[in-house]
Design a protein around this motif. Structure first.
Motif, PDB file in Angstrom:
ATOM      1  N   ASP A  44       0.808  -1.221   0.000  1.00 60.72           N
ATOM      2  CA  ASP A  44       0.000   0.000   0.000  1.00 60.72           C
ATOM      3  C   ASP A  44       0.841   1.273   0.000  1.00 60.72           C
ATOM      4  O   ASP A  44       0.324   2.374   0.198  1.00 60.72           O
ATOM      5  N   GLY A  45       2.142   1.140  -0.215  1.00 57.31           N
ATOM      6  CA  GLY A  45       3.001   2.320  -0.267  1.00 57.31           C
ATOM      7  C   GLY A  45       3.421   2.856   1.088  1.00 57.31           C
ATOM      8  O   GLY A  45       3.990   3.946   1.173  1.00 57.31           O
ATOM      9  N   TRP A  46       3.153   2.101   2.158  1.00 55.57           N
ATOM     10  CA  TRP A  46       3.538   2.549   3.497  1.00 55.57           C
ATOM     11  C   TRP A  46       5.041   2.745   3.579  1.00 55.57           C
ATOM     12  O   TRP A  46       5.825   1.952   3.064  1.00 55.57           O
ATOM     13  N   GLY A  47       5.449   3.819   4.211  1.00 57.12           N
ATOM     14  CA  GLY A  47       6.860   4.085   4.407  1.00 57.12           C
ATOM     15  C   GLY A  47       7.265   3.887   5.855  1.00 57.12           C
ATOM     16  O   GLY A  47       6.478   4.160   6.767  1.00 57.12           O
ATOM     17  N   VAL A  48       8.469   3.419   6.074  1.00 58.32           N
ATOM     18  CA  VAL A  48       8.965   3.216   7.436  1.00 58.32           C
ATOM     19  C   VAL A  48       9.076   4.568   8.127  1.00 58.32           C
ATOM     20  O   VAL A  48       9.719   5.487   7.607  1.00 58.32           O
ATOM     21  N   PRO A  49       8.431   4.756   9.290  1.00 54.29           N
ATOM     22  CA  PRO A  49       8.521   6.044   9.999  1.00 54.29           C
ATOM     23  C   PRO A  49       9.968   6.412  10.296  1.00 54.29           C
ATOM     24  O   PRO A  49      10.808   5.545  10.536  1.00 54.29           O
ATOM     25  N   ASP A  50      10.246   7.710  10.298  1.00 58.39           N
ATOM     26  CA  ASP A  50      11.618   8.182  10.493  1.00 58.39           C
ATOM     27  C   ASP A  50      12.197   7.711  11.823  1.00 58.39           C
ATOM     28  O   ASP A  50      13.379   7.342  11.894  1.00 58.39           O
ATOM     29  N   ASP A  51      11.383   7.730  12.894  1.00 62.04           N
ATOM     30  CA  ASP A  51      11.920   7.338  14.193  1.00 62.04           C
ATOM     31  C   ASP A  51      12.302   5.864  14.218  1.00 62.04           C
ATOM     32  O   ASP A  51      13.316   5.478  14.812  1.00 62.04           O
ATOM     33  N   LEU A  52      11.512   5.034  13.531  1.00 59.30           N
ATOM     34  CA  LEU A  52      11.842   3.610  13.463  1.00 59.30           C
ATOM     35  C   LEU A  52      13.071   3.384  12.604  1.00 59.30           C
ATOM     36  O   LEU A  52      13.948   2.579  12.956  1.00 59.30           O
ATOM     37  N   ALA A  53      13.175   4.092  11.483  1.00 58.88           N
ATOM     38  CA  ALA A  53      14.360   3.976  10.627  1.00 58.88           C
ATOM     39  C   ALA A  53      15.616   4.387  11.391  1.00 58.88           C
ATOM     40  O   ALA A  53      16.671   3.755  11.262  1.00 58.88           O
ATOM     41  N   ASP A  54      15.496   5.432  12.211  1.00 59.02           N
ATOM     42  CA  ASP A  54      16.642   5.871  13.016  1.00 59.02           C
ATOM     43  C   ASP A  54      17.023   4.806  14.045  1.00 59.02           C
ATOM     44  O   ASP A  54      18.219   4.544  14.270  1.00 59.02           O
ATOM     45  N   ASP A  55      16.013   4.191  14.664  1.00 60.32           N
ATOM     46  CA  ASP A  55      16.292   3.144  15.648  1.00 60.32           C
ATOM     47  C   ASP A  55      16.988   1.949  15.008  1.00 60.32           C
ATOM     48  O   ASP A  55      17.911   1.363  15.595  1.00 60.32           O
ATOM     49  N   LEU A  56      16.542   1.584  13.810  1.00 63.97           N
ATOM     50  CA  LEU A  56      17.177   0.474  13.108  1.00 63.97           C
ATOM     51  C   LEU A  56      18.624   0.798  12.771  1.00 63.97           C
ATOM     52  O   LEU A  56      19.525  -0.037  12.922  1.00 63.97           O
ATOM     53  N   GLU A  57      18.854   2.034  12.345  1.00 62.22           N
ATOM     54  CA  GLU A  57      20.223   2.449  12.013  1.00 62.22           C
ATOM     55  C   GLU A  57      21.109   2.413  13.247  1.00 62.22           C
ATOM     56  O   GLU A  57      22.254   1.936  13.195  1.00 62.22           O
ATOM     57  N   LEU A  58      20.601   2.900  14.369  1.00 61.70           N
ATOM     58  CA  LEU A  58      21.375   2.889  15.603  1.00 61.70           C
ATOM     59  C   LEU A  58      21.686   1.463  16.059  1.00 61.70           C
ATOM     60  O   LEU A  58      22.723   1.205  16.679  1.00 61.70           O
ATOM     61  N   ALA A  59      20.772   0.529  15.744  1.00 62.69           N
ATOM     62  CA  ALA A  59      20.979  -0.873  16.107  1.00 62.69           C
ATOM     63  C   ALA A  59      21.880  -1.597  15.113  1.00 62.69           C
ATOM     64  O   ALA A  59      22.154  -2.789  15.280  1.00 62.69           O
ATOM     65  N   GLY A  60      22.324  -0.890  14.073  1.00 67.43           N
ATOM     66  CA  GLY A  60      23.184  -1.504  13.072  1.00 67.43           C
ATOM     67  C   GLY A  60      22.451  -2.387  12.089  1.00 67.43           C
ATOM     68  O   GLY A  60      23.051  -3.288  11.479  1.00 67.43           O
TER      69      GLY A  60
END
Length: 273
Positions: A131-147
């Motif tokens: 449906d075109g949903w995008g990963v929220p910025d805060d979740l994307a940041d958390d994933l990046e911080l977790a490597g």
């Protein structure tokens, strides 16, 4: 009159971050396995009920005289994420976990957040949202911080390619082929795709219904050996995501209280259990 805490949809992820949801569902499944208790709607004086035509579930402590209204879809998403993590812990033996999430919205958000925190070795996530949903910025940041690396392929097949954990949070149109040795978790609350069932070497479920299916609770309790061979395709079907789970709802209630989440709501006594 009674005072209820009403948890809003956007408050579900921070409430989830304050609890160990996988441990809660493991305790529930093991207790059901060894103790024979099959209910997920009542524990002691606490009960969980759907509120018709509202989209909310009501957690109520009959002796305590207080409780919480929470989005039914949010509770379902949290339960799906917790069960997914529990399945990953017992069926994945690789030190590196590459994940494909086929779905979107709150359910996908909860799964991604829980995997990053509770499944060691999660290195990469590919998410395909029809449906075109995008990963929220805060979740994307958390994933990046977790490597954890993140990609958003345009097709389900591209997302599933090379993954050893494929999680379905929404029904996904079109066929895709699970890699050999992969763990497939159907967290949609609907029957899994027929082609996945036909390819699966082993099928487990969180409620042990259906012929030829073992229970996830059996594996967690040590009464079933689990995966038979490293290259088996293992399907874990989770029809129980729609059951709610009073233990899980209560943990969310505790977290919401600690974090100051939710809005106090006064409700007439006649609407309560």
């Amino acid at each position: 009159m009674h005072t209820l805490l009403r948890l809003r949809t956007h408050e579900v992820p921070p409430a989830l971050a304050g609890i160990d949801a996988p441990r809660t569902v493991v305790d529930e499944l093991v207790w059901r396995e060894v103790g024979g208790d099959t209910t997920t709607r009542r524990v002691g004086s606490w009960r969980l009920d759907a509120v018709p035509r509202t989209g909310f579930a009501l957690l109520w402590g009959e002796r305590a005289g207080h409780g919480m209204l929470l989005p039914a879809a949010g509770l379902r998403a949290v339960r799906a994420a917790a069960l997914t993590v529990s399945a990953a812990r017992v069926f994945l033996h690789s030190r590196v976990v590459t994940v494909s999430v086929l779905g979107s919205g709150l359910a996908a958000h909860a799964v991604l957040a829980e995997l990053a925190v509770h499944v060691p070795g999660t290195s990469h996530v590919a998410i395909h949202a029809t449906d075109g949903w995008g990963v929220p910025d805060d979740l994307a940041d958390d994933l990046e911080l977790a490597g954890v690396g993140l990609a958003c392929p345009v097709s389900a097949q591209d997302a599933a390619f090379g993954a050893n954990l494929v999680v379905l949070t929404d029904p996904c149109g079109g066929e895709w082929l699970p890699p050999r040795g992969a763990l497939i978790v159907n967290a949609t609350g609907q029957p899994p795709p027929e082609h996945v069932v036909s390819l699966a070497d082993q099928v487990f479920t969180d409620d042990r219904t259906g012929p030829g299916r073992a229970g996830l609770g059996q594996v967690l309790a040590g009464t079933h050996p689990g995966r038979c061979a490293p290259d088996d395709i293992v399907l874990v079907d989770l029809p129980g995501v729609n059951a709610g789970g009073v233990w899980l709802a209560y943990r969310l209630y505790e977290s919401a209280q600690r974090k100051g989440l939710g809005v106090p709501t006064r409700a007439p006594r006649r609407r309560l259990p």
